[in-house]
Structure formats: structure tokens, C-alpha cells
Design a protein around this motif. Structure first.
Motif, PDB file in Angstrom:
ATOM      1  N   ASP A   5       7.949   8.798  13.291  1.00 39.73           N
ATOM      2  CA  ASP A   5       7.735  10.179  13.734  1.00 39.73           C
ATOM      3  C   ASP A   5       6.501  10.730  13.008  1.00 39.73           C
ATOM      4  N   GLU A   6       5.346  10.685  13.691  1.00 39.65           N
ATOM      5  CA  GLU A   6       4.112  11.098  13.031  1.00 39.65           C
ATOM      6  C   GLU A   6       4.074  12.587  12.725  1.00 39.65           C
ATOM      7  N   SER A   7       4.890  13.381  13.381  1.00 39.33           N
ATOM      8  CA  SER A   7       4.903  14.816  13.086  1.00 39.33           C
ATOM      9  C   SER A   7       5.376  15.099  11.660  1.00 39.33           C
ATOM     10  N   ARG A   8       6.123  14.154  11.064  1.00 36.98           N
ATOM     11  CA  ARG A   8       6.599  14.344   9.694  1.00 36.98           C
ATOM     12  C   ARG A   8       5.450  14.325   8.681  1.00 36.98           C
ATOM     13  N   LEU A   9       4.321  13.743   9.057  1.00 37.01           N
ATOM     14  CA  LEU A   9       3.192  13.638   8.123  1.00 37.01           C
ATOM     15  C   LEU A   9       2.536  14.989   7.872  1.00 37.01           C
ATOM     16  N   ASP A  10       2.784  15.968   8.741  1.00 41.19           N
ATOM     17  CA  ASP A  10       2.264  17.321   8.551  1.00 41.19           C
ATOM     18  C   ASP A  10       3.384  18.343   8.393  1.00 41.19           C
ATOM     19  N   ASP A  11       4.617  17.855   8.269  1.00 43.45           N
ATOM     20  CA  ASP A  11       5.759  18.748   8.143  1.00 43.45           C
ATOM     21  C   ASP A  11       6.014  19.067   6.665  1.00 43.45           C
ATOM     22  N   GLU A  12       5.996  20.350   6.307  1.00 46.60           N
ATOM     23  CA  GLU A  12       6.109  20.742   4.901  1.00 46.60           C
ATOM     24  C   GLU A  12       7.428  20.310   4.279  1.00 46.60           C
ATOM     25  N   MET A  13       8.510  20.401   5.028  1.00 43.94           N
ATOM     26  CA  MET A  13       9.804  20.007   4.468  1.00 43.94           C
ATOM     27  C   MET A  13       9.858  18.504   4.220  1.00 43.94           C
ATOM     28  N   ALA A  14       9.351  17.711   5.157  1.00 45.60           N
ATOM     29  CA  ALA A  14       9.338  16.257   4.985  1.00 45.60           C
ATOM     30  C   ALA A  14       8.427  15.857   3.829  1.00 45.60           C
ATOM     31  N   LEU A  15       7.259  16.489   3.743  1.00 49.34           N
ATOM     32  CA  LEU A  15       6.340  16.205   2.648  1.00 49.34           C
ATOM     33  C   LEU A  15       6.947  16.593   1.305  1.00 49.34           C
ATOM     34  N   GLY A  16       7.725  17.672   1.297  1.00 48.36           N
ATOM     35  CA  GLY A  16       8.367  18.093   0.053  1.00 48.36           C
ATOM     36  C   GLY A  16       9.316  17.048  -0.487  1.00 48.36           C
ATOM     37  N   ALA A  17       9.960  16.294   0.407  1.00 46.17           N
ATOM     38  CA  ALA A  17      10.883  15.255  -0.035  1.00 46.17           C
ATOM     39  C   ALA A  17      10.157  14.116  -0.744  1.00 46.17           C
ATOM     40  N   SER A  18       8.862  13.946  -0.462  1.00 50.78           N
ATOM     41  CA  SER A  18       8.054  12.902  -1.106  1.00 50.78           C
ATOM     42  C   SER A  18       7.094  13.480  -2.130  1.00 50.78           C
ATOM     43  N   ASP A  19       7.341  14.700  -2.564  1.00 48.48           N
ATOM     44  CA  ASP A  19       6.398  15.393  -3.439  1.00 48.48           C
ATOM     45  C   ASP A  19       6.150  14.633  -4.731  1.00 48.48           C
ATOM     46  N   LEU A  20       7.207  14.077  -5.348  1.00 51.61           N
ATOM     47  CA  LEU A  20       7.034  13.404  -6.628  1.00 51.61           C
ATOM     48  C   LEU A  20       6.132  12.192  -6.491  1.00 51.61           C
ATOM     49  N   ARG A  21       6.363  11.360  -5.473  1.00 49.99           N
ATOM     50  CA  ARG A  21       5.537  10.167  -5.298  1.00 49.99           C
ATOM     51  C   ARG A  21       4.098  10.541  -4.955  1.00 49.99           C
ATOM     52  N   LEU A  22       3.914  11.525  -4.071  1.00 48.73           N
ATOM     53  CA  LEU A  22       2.561  11.945  -3.704  1.00 48.73           C
ATOM     54  C   LEU A  22       1.845  12.600  -4.882  1.00 48.73           C
ATOM     55  N   ARG A  23       2.581  13.354  -5.683  1.00 45.61           N
ATOM     56  CA  ARG A  23       1.971  13.978  -6.857  1.00 45.61           C
ATOM     57  C   ARG A  23       1.520  12.917  -7.862  1.00 45.61           C
ATOM     58  N   THR A  24       2.334  11.865  -8.015  1.00 41.77           N
ATOM     59  CA  THR A  24       1.961  10.773  -8.920  1.00 41.77           C
ATOM     60  C   THR A  24       0.661  10.122  -8.475  1.00 41.77           C
ATOM     61  N   LEU A  25       0.491   9.931  -7.164  1.00 45.71           N
ATOM     62  CA  LEU A  25      -0.760   9.374  -6.654  1.00 45.71           C
ATOM     63  C   LEU A  25      -1.924  10.327  -6.903  1.00 45.71           C
ATOM     64  N   ALA A  26      -1.703  11.619  -6.683  1.00 48.53           N
ATOM     65  CA  ALA A  26      -2.773  12.599  -6.845  1.00 48.53           C
ATOM     66  C   ALA A  26      -3.243  12.696  -8.290  1.00 48.53           C
ATOM     67  N   GLU A  27      -2.384  12.371  -9.235  1.00 51.72           N
ATOM     68  CA  GLU A  27      -2.732  12.474 -10.656  1.00 51.72           C
ATOM     69  C   GLU A  27      -3.378  11.203 -11.209  1.00 51.72           C
ATOM     70  N   SER A  28      -3.703  10.256 -10.352  1.00 54.24           N
ATOM     71  CA  SER A  28      -4.276   8.980 -10.820  1.00 54.24           C
ATOM     72  C   SER A  28      -5.564   9.182 -11.607  1.00 54.24           C
ATOM     73  N   GLY A  29      -6.458  10.024 -11.107  1.00 56.09           N
ATOM     74  CA  GLY A  29      -7.714  10.274 -11.817  1.00 56.09           C
ATOM     75  C   GLY A  29      -7.497  10.931 -13.161  1.00 56.09           C
ATOM     76  N   ALA A  30      -6.573  11.886 -13.215  1.00 56.27           N
ATOM     77  CA  ALA A  30      -6.280  12.563 -14.482  1.00 56.27           C
ATOM     78  C   ALA A  30      -5.736  11.581 -15.507  1.00 56.27           C
ATOM     79  N   ARG A  31      -4.925  10.609 -15.073  1.00 55.52           N
ATOM     80  CA  ARG A  31      -4.396   9.628 -16.017  1.00 55.52           C
ATOM     81  C   ARG A  31      -5.507   8.764 -16.594  1.00 55.52           C
ATOM     82  N   VAL A  32      -6.477   8.384 -15.761  1.00 60.29           N
ATOM     83  CA  VAL A  32      -7.597   7.581 -16.263  1.00 60.29           C
ATOM     84  C   VAL A  32      -8.377   8.356 -17.321  1.00 60.29           C
ATOM     85  N   ARG A  33      -8.671   9.621 -17.048  1.00 59.89           N
ATOM     86  CA  ARG A  33      -9.405  10.431 -18.024  1.00 59.89           C
ATOM     87  C   ARG A  33      -8.618  10.598 -19.315  1.00 59.89           C
ATOM     88  N   ARG A  34      -7.325  10.884 -19.194  1.00 64.51           N
ATOM     89  CA  ARG A  34      -6.504  11.134 -20.372  1.00 64.51           C
ATOM     90  C   ARG A  34      -6.397   9.885 -21.254  1.00 64.51           C
TER      91      ARG A  34
END
Length: 344
Positions: A5-34
């Protein structure tokens, strides 16, 4: 039955369920700097100690040595050996440098290899958490610990590669360049960016009804391909494959040509019908004749069987930064694939 269901890729509630994993990916650059900042003082000490003489050989020990091999083998000016198994080569001794990546510091095999290197009198440089089993075994006269905190293989590798570059044993892997490349991917692949302009979401949609074949031409791109295929397998359960051109060509050549008259709605994607392959090319800009020839053969085989080809590119400034960019883009796509797969 599962379907995408590709509509889930832009659905805020569905994205919220994966927030921790997506946040971990987003912080990759910060981890390298730190990690680079935290290890800067220890790295300077290690570089000063290494001024006396160049080692006879460099041995990368432990299971995470494969990434160092991909970076160093084409570049290192002294003999280089990756030793991912337990222990060390029989010839390793006081003239040799043993480098070890231990992101979480708890692997018993790595700790054993470090202890053996210390016992043999090798020069030892270990990147790992200070309060860990590997760090305890690294205590020795000729040992240096580069302290890390995050359980992140790439960030730990950048710390080690910074040291190796400064002592003339490896290419430039400037932490800021790697971190910026990761930040750029995090922005372009952000869950808040619409499908139409988000490369990772678009790649996930392309993978939704297919079994991916992931290929990278250079040594580092091939390493990224294997890691991306692992992520896709974990997220979807699909038989994602990564390999050299000679391994993927038979799969492409055995694919039945696409039938233009088949009913595309006869079976829903992921519902159990036969999944066709899709060729995912990780392009880090390598342009030597062998890479061009292999890519041409793969493209011709895919075109002849009507197999889609998806290309992921990177224009980051260094080889390691391009590797990081390709890997993170593919990992984001795997996470969006996980998000879009639903069960009835």
C-alpha cells in the motif's frame, strides 16, 4: 495475503509507527561527527606513536574487517590482510599493525583476536566502547584505544580510517564529508518528503512487486550492495540477492521475457504470484573498463528480458562518503518497503 500500500509512505500515522527506525537512519551523519570528535584526542596520540616506523603489514581483525578491506585493499601501501575469523595469521608479530573495529565491543571472537595481538607484541589500534570486553582485552604496552559510543559500524569505521589516513596507510575519509553525505540523504529521503520527490520511497515502490538483484561495480559499491540486500531481506522477507555481474547474469538470463498481453491485475503484487526480478544498480561513479563492461552486460540482459533497472547514484566527495550515501539510500528504501507491506 500480503500486498503493498504505497499510500502508507505518506501517511503520518503509518510513518509514526516507524519513527524510531527512521529517526535512527536520519541521525547517521550526527553519529559520524560525534564519534570522530570523541575520538580526536586518542587519534592524535595514536598518530604520534606511529611516527617511529611504518608497519610491515596491516591486519584488520574481527568480523567488521570486511568494510576496512573494501576501503584499504586498493590503497594501502603495505601488505594488507582482512582476518574476519577468530585469531590472527600465524606470521603476525611485533612488526605488524592490527586494527580492529568493534562497534558494540561484546564479540568474543574479536576480543580473543585482540588479546592474541597484544600477547604477540603487535601494534594494536582498536575502535570500540571504552567499557567493553574488547577494550579490556586491548590493554597493552603497544595498544591504543579509539573510544566510540554508538553501536554504528560506519561511524566506528570512519574513526579508524581517519587514523589510518593520518599515518599514511589509507585514503582520506574526512568525517565531515561522510557526515554531510549522510545528512544529504536524510534530507532527500525524509519521511516528510512526498513520494514524487523522494528517491527512497520511489525505489521502495519499484521493489514492491519484485525480487531485487542489487549490484555495485566498485569494491565499495559491491559492499554497499550486499548490505542493502540484507536490509531488504530483513524488511520484506524477499529473496534479495547481491553479487558480482557473473553471479547475477544467470538470474537475469533465466527470467522469462515479459508478456505484454498478460493481465497485470491477474494477481496483486506480493499476493503470492511470481515476482519478477528488478536490477538495482548502485553507482558510485567508478568508471574503469571492467565496471563499464559488467554494467553493460547486466543492462543488456535486463533489457532483453524486460527487467526494470533502478539506479541509485551518489556525487559525494570521497569513496567512503559515496559508499555511505548509497548504503543509507538503500536502507531507507528497505524501511519504506517494510512500511508499505500490509497483511489482510
Amino acid at each position: 495475503m500480503t500486498w503493498f500500500d504505497e499510500s502508507r509512505l505518506d501517511d503520518e500515522m503509518a510513518l509514526g509507527a516507524s519513527d524510531l527506525r527512521l529517526r535512527t537512519l536520519a541521525e547517521s551523519g550526527a553519529r559520524v561527527r560525534r564519534e570522530a570528535e570523541n575520538a580526536a584526542a586518542a587519534t592524535a596520540i595514536a598518530v604520534e606513536r606511529a611516527q617511529d616506523a611504518r608497519p610491515r603489514a596491516v591486519i584488520a581483525a574481527g568480523p567488521d574487517s570486511r568494510l576496512l578491506r573494501a576501503v584499504l585493499e586498493p590503497w594501502c601501501p603495505v601488505p594488507f590482510v582482512a582476518w574476519p575469523g577468530q585469531g590472527l595469521p600465524g606470521w603476525a608479530g611485533s612488526l605488524d599493525l592490527v586494527v580492529v573495529l568493534a562497534p558494540n565491543g561484546s564479540d568474543t571472537g574479536t576480543a580473543s583476536a585482540v588479546a592474541e595481538a597484544v600477547r604477540r607484541g603487535c601494534q594494536v589500534v582498536v575502535a570500540c566502547p571504552p567499557a567493553s570486553m574488547v577494550a579490556e582485552h586491548a590493554d597493552g604496552r603497544w595498544s591504543t584505544l579509539l573510544p566510540t559510543v554508538a553501536d554504528d559500524q560506519l561511524a566506528t569505521a570512519v574513526v579508524m580510517l581517519t587514523y589510518l589516513h593520518r599515518v599514511g596507510l589509507g585514503p582520506d575519509a574526512a568525517p565531515d564529508g561522510v557526515a554531510q553525505a549522510l545528512d544529504d540523504v536524510a534530507i532527500s529521503c525524509s519521511p516528510h518528503r512526498d513520494i514524487s520527490i523522494n528517491p527512497a520511497k520511489m525505489l521502495a515502490i519499484s521493489l514492491a512487486d519484485a525480487n531485487p538483484l542489487v549490484w555495485g561495480g566498485s569494491v565499495l559499491a559491491a559492499r554497499a550492495a550486499r548490505r542493502v540486500a540484507e536490509s531488504i531481506r530483513r524488511s520484506s522477507g524477499r529473496t534479495a540477492l547481491a553479487g558480482d555481474a557473473e553471479h547475477l547474469l544467470p538470474v537475469l538470463e533465466a527470467t522469462r521475457p515479459r508478456d505484454v498481453f498478460v493481465d497485470p491485475f491477474a494477481s496483486e503484487p506480493g499476493s503470492g504470484g511470481d515476482l519478477r526480478p528488478v536490477l538495482v544498480v548502485l553507482d558510485d561513479g567508478a568508471d574503469d573498463p571492467v565496471v563499464r563492461e559488467h554494467r553493460g552486460r547486466l543492462g543488456a540482459a535486463a533489457d532483453g528480458r524486460g527487467v526494470r533497472v533502478e539506479t541509485v547514484t551518489s556525487e559525494a566527495p570521497s569513496e567512503v562518503a559515496r559508499y555511505a550515501s548509497l548504503l543509507l539510500t538503500g536502507t531507507y528504501a528497505a524501511e519504506y518497503l517494510r512500511l508499505g507491506i500490509v497483511e489482510d
